[in-house]
Scaffold this motif. Structure first.
Motif, short mmCIF file in Angstrom:
data_model
loop_
_atom_site.label_atom_id
_atom_site.label_comp_id
_atom_site.label_asym_id
_atom_site.label_seq_id
_atom_site.Cartn_x
_atom_site.Cartn_y
_atom_site.Cartn_z
N SER A 133 -32.60 -60.70 -3.08
CA SER A 133 -32.62 -60.74 -1.27
C SER A 133 -33.66 -61.82 -1.05
O SER A 133 -33.46 -62.09 0.23
CB SER A 133 -33.12 -59.15 -1.09
OG SER A 133 -32.30 -58.27 -1.58
N TRP A 134 -34.78 -62.04 -1.62
CA TRP A 134 -35.68 -62.86 -1.38
C TRP A 134 -35.94 -64.13 -2.09
O TRP A 134 -36.09 -65.30 -1.49
CB TRP A 134 -37.31 -62.27 -1.44
CG TRP A 134 -37.34 -60.95 -0.72
CD1 TRP A 134 -36.70 -60.68 0.76
CD2 TRP A 134 -37.49 -59.68 -1.07
NE1 TRP A 134 -37.00 -59.34 1.02
CE2 TRP A 134 -37.68 -58.73 -0.21
CE3 TRP A 134 -38.30 -59.41 -2.16
CZ2 TRP A 134 -38.19 -57.52 -0.25
CZ3 TRP A 134 -38.72 -57.87 -2.51
CH2 TRP A 134 -38.56 -57.19 -1.42
N ALA A 135 -35.53 -64.19 -3.34
CA ALA A 135 -35.60 -65.35 -4.19
C ALA A 135 -34.22 -66.18 -4.27
O ALA A 135 -33.32 -65.47 -4.29
CB ALA A 135 -35.94 -64.82 -5.62
N SER A 136 -34.48 -67.37 -4.08
CA SER A 136 -33.30 -68.40 -3.63
C SER A 136 -32.73 -68.70 -5.05
O SER A 136 -33.38 -68.60 -6.24
CB SER A 136 -33.62 -69.40 -2.92
OG SER A 136 -34.63 -70.42 -3.50
N GLY A 137 -31.63 -69.17 -5.29
CA GLY A 137 -31.14 -69.69 -6.29
C GLY A 137 -29.89 -68.93 -7.17
O GLY A 137 -29.60 -69.47 -8.14
N ALA A 138 -29.65 -67.73 -6.34
CA ALA A 138 -28.65 -66.95 -6.83
C ALA A 138 -27.09 -66.93 -6.32
O ALA A 138 -26.34 -66.14 -6.40
CB ALA A 138 -28.91 -65.56 -7.04
N GLY A 139 -26.89 -68.14 -5.47
CA GLY A 139 -25.58 -68.45 -4.78
C GLY A 139 -25.05 -67.18 -4.09
O GLY A 139 -25.92 -66.49 -3.15
N ALA A 140 -23.85 -66.76 -4.16
CA ALA A 140 -23.33 -65.98 -3.22
C ALA A 140 -24.03 -64.46 -3.39
O ALA A 140 -24.02 -63.64 -2.48
CB ALA A 140 -21.81 -65.92 -3.42
N TYR A 141 -24.31 -64.14 -4.84
CA TYR A 141 -24.66 -62.93 -5.05
C TYR A 141 -26.09 -62.72 -4.25
O TYR A 141 -26.24 -61.69 -3.49
CB TYR A 141 -25.02 -62.73 -6.45
CG TYR A 141 -25.56 -61.25 -6.93
CD1 TYR A 141 -24.76 -60.14 -6.72
CD2 TYR A 141 -27.05 -61.19 -7.20
CE1 TYR A 141 -25.19 -58.93 -7.09
CE2 TYR A 141 -27.54 -60.01 -7.24
CZ TYR A 141 -26.77 -58.60 -7.49
OH TYR A 141 -27.11 -57.64 -7.63
N GLY A 142 -26.98 -63.59 -4.41
CA GLY A 142 -28.17 -63.67 -3.80
C GLY A 142 -28.22 -63.43 -2.16
O GLY A 142 -28.77 -62.60 -1.27
N ALA A 143 -27.32 -64.40 -1.62
CA ALA A 143 -27.08 -64.44 -0.37
C ALA A 143 -26.53 -63.05 0.23
O ALA A 143 -26.93 -62.32 1.41
CB ALA A 143 -25.83 -65.52 0.17
N SER A 144 -25.58 -62.44 -0.61
CA SER A 144 -25.25 -60.97 -0.23
C SER A 144 -26.13 -59.88 -0.10
O SER A 144 -26.35 -59.01 0.87
CB SER A 144 -23.72 -60.76 -1.01
OG SER A 144 -24.21 -60.24 -2.39
N LYS A 145 -27.06 -60.04 -1.20
CA LYS A 145 -28.19 -58.97 -1.35
C LYS A 145 -29.13 -59.39 -0.15
O LYS A 145 -29.87 -58.30 0.49
CB LYS A 145 -28.74 -59.17 -2.65
CG LYS A 145 -27.84 -58.62 -3.84
CD LYS A 145 -27.63 -57.10 -3.40
CE LYS A 145 -26.92 -56.37 -4.87
NZ LYS A 145 -26.93 -55.09 -4.55
N ALA A 146 -29.17 -60.61 0.33
CA ALA A 146 -30.22 -60.93 1.53
C ALA A 146 -29.51 -60.24 2.94
O ALA A 146 -30.22 -59.73 3.84
CB ALA A 146 -30.59 -62.22 1.79
N ALA A 147 -28.32 -60.33 2.81
CA ALA A 147 -27.72 -59.82 4.05
C ALA A 147 -27.81 -58.27 4.06
O ALA A 147 -27.86 -57.76 5.09
CB ALA A 147 -26.05 -60.12 4.00
N LEU A 148 -27.37 -57.60 2.85
CA LEU A 148 -27.58 -56.41 2.66
C LEU A 148 -29.02 -55.75 3.19
O LEU A 148 -29.25 -54.80 3.85
CB LEU A 148 -27.47 -55.92 1.25
CG LEU A 148 -27.50 -54.26 0.80
CD1 LEU A 148 -26.45 -53.56 2.07
CD2 LEU A 148 -26.96 -53.99 -0.43
#
Length: 230
Positions: A133-148
């Motif tokens: 949610s905070w660490a970048s570099g995980a593509g769509a998965y990380g972006a979705s967790k940031a949104a969550l």
């Protein structure tokens, strides 16, 4: 704080991995019943575990679930998915589908069960995020967790009036099917689940399950370059 002894809980994606650990920890803490969902649920040998079907992207499926579990005190939005590659490696439709599961799926479940929690005195909503949610570099998965994560923070305010405790859970690699093939240190799902139970009992709003998560949470106050995954 949320009372677990004698409570009825719902864990989406609750028949394997971290969801299974959540269900076990809730029962150990005294929960009376735990509804556990899957797209195609299997039978349970424990009568306290009630398997129910759920497709989080389907409004009708979510509505049926709310009808089948009308007495829930605790909701854990654990169901999720991932896709490999970066944001530019995947088609927009694939990224949108992932957001539909990880973000809108949790919202659909929350919207369906918020009135249930209100009738039961408030209860608790737990959303499973990620260090990504905070660490970048995980593509769509990380972006979705940031949104969550953002969604959870907004829901915390919206549900405060009905007395619902809202808990956001952040964790690094955890020993589940999603990351089983990766040769990296991993959390024990049982440890993560125990921390969530403790947070519910103490009335806390956030679980930082491991050191890597605590590191990136602290890095939020620094330069954005510090949020890149090494």
């Amino acid at each position: 704080m949320t009372e677990i002894k004698g409570a009825r809980a719902l864990v989406t994606g609750g028949q394997r991995g971290l969801g299974e650990a959540f269900a076990a920890a809730l029962l150990e803490a005294g929960a009376e019943t735990v509804y556990v969902t899957a797209r195609h649920p299997g039978p349970s040998a424990d009568p306290r575990l009630v398997p129910l079907a759920l497709e989080v992207t389907d409004e009708a499926s979510v509505a049926r679930l709310a009808e089948q579990a009308p007495d829930v005190d605790i909701v854990i939005n654990n169901a999720g998915a991932t896709i490999p590659g970066g944001l530019l490696d995947n088609g927009v439709a694939d990224v949108a589908h992932l957001f539909d599961i990880n973000v809108l799926g949790a919202l659909r479940v929350t919207r369906a069960f918020a009135p249930v929690l209100a009738r039961r005195g408030g209860g608790a909503l737990v959303n499973v995020h990620s260090v990504l949610s905070w660490a970048s570099g995980a593509g769509a998965y990380g972006a979705s967790k940031a949104a969550l994560w953002s969604l959870t923070n907004s829901l915390r305010g919206e549900l405060a009036g009905q007395g619902t405790q809202v808990v956001g859970v952040h964790l690094g690699y955890t020993d589940t099917d999603m990351v089983r093939a990766l040769d990296v240190p991993k959390n024990d799902p049982r440890d993560v689940a125990a921390q969530v139970v403790e947070a519910l009992l103490k009335g806390e709003s956030e679980v930082l399950a491991d050191e890597v998560t605590r590191h990136f949470k602290a890095a939020l106050s620094g330069p954005v370059e510090g949020l890149a995954v090494a």
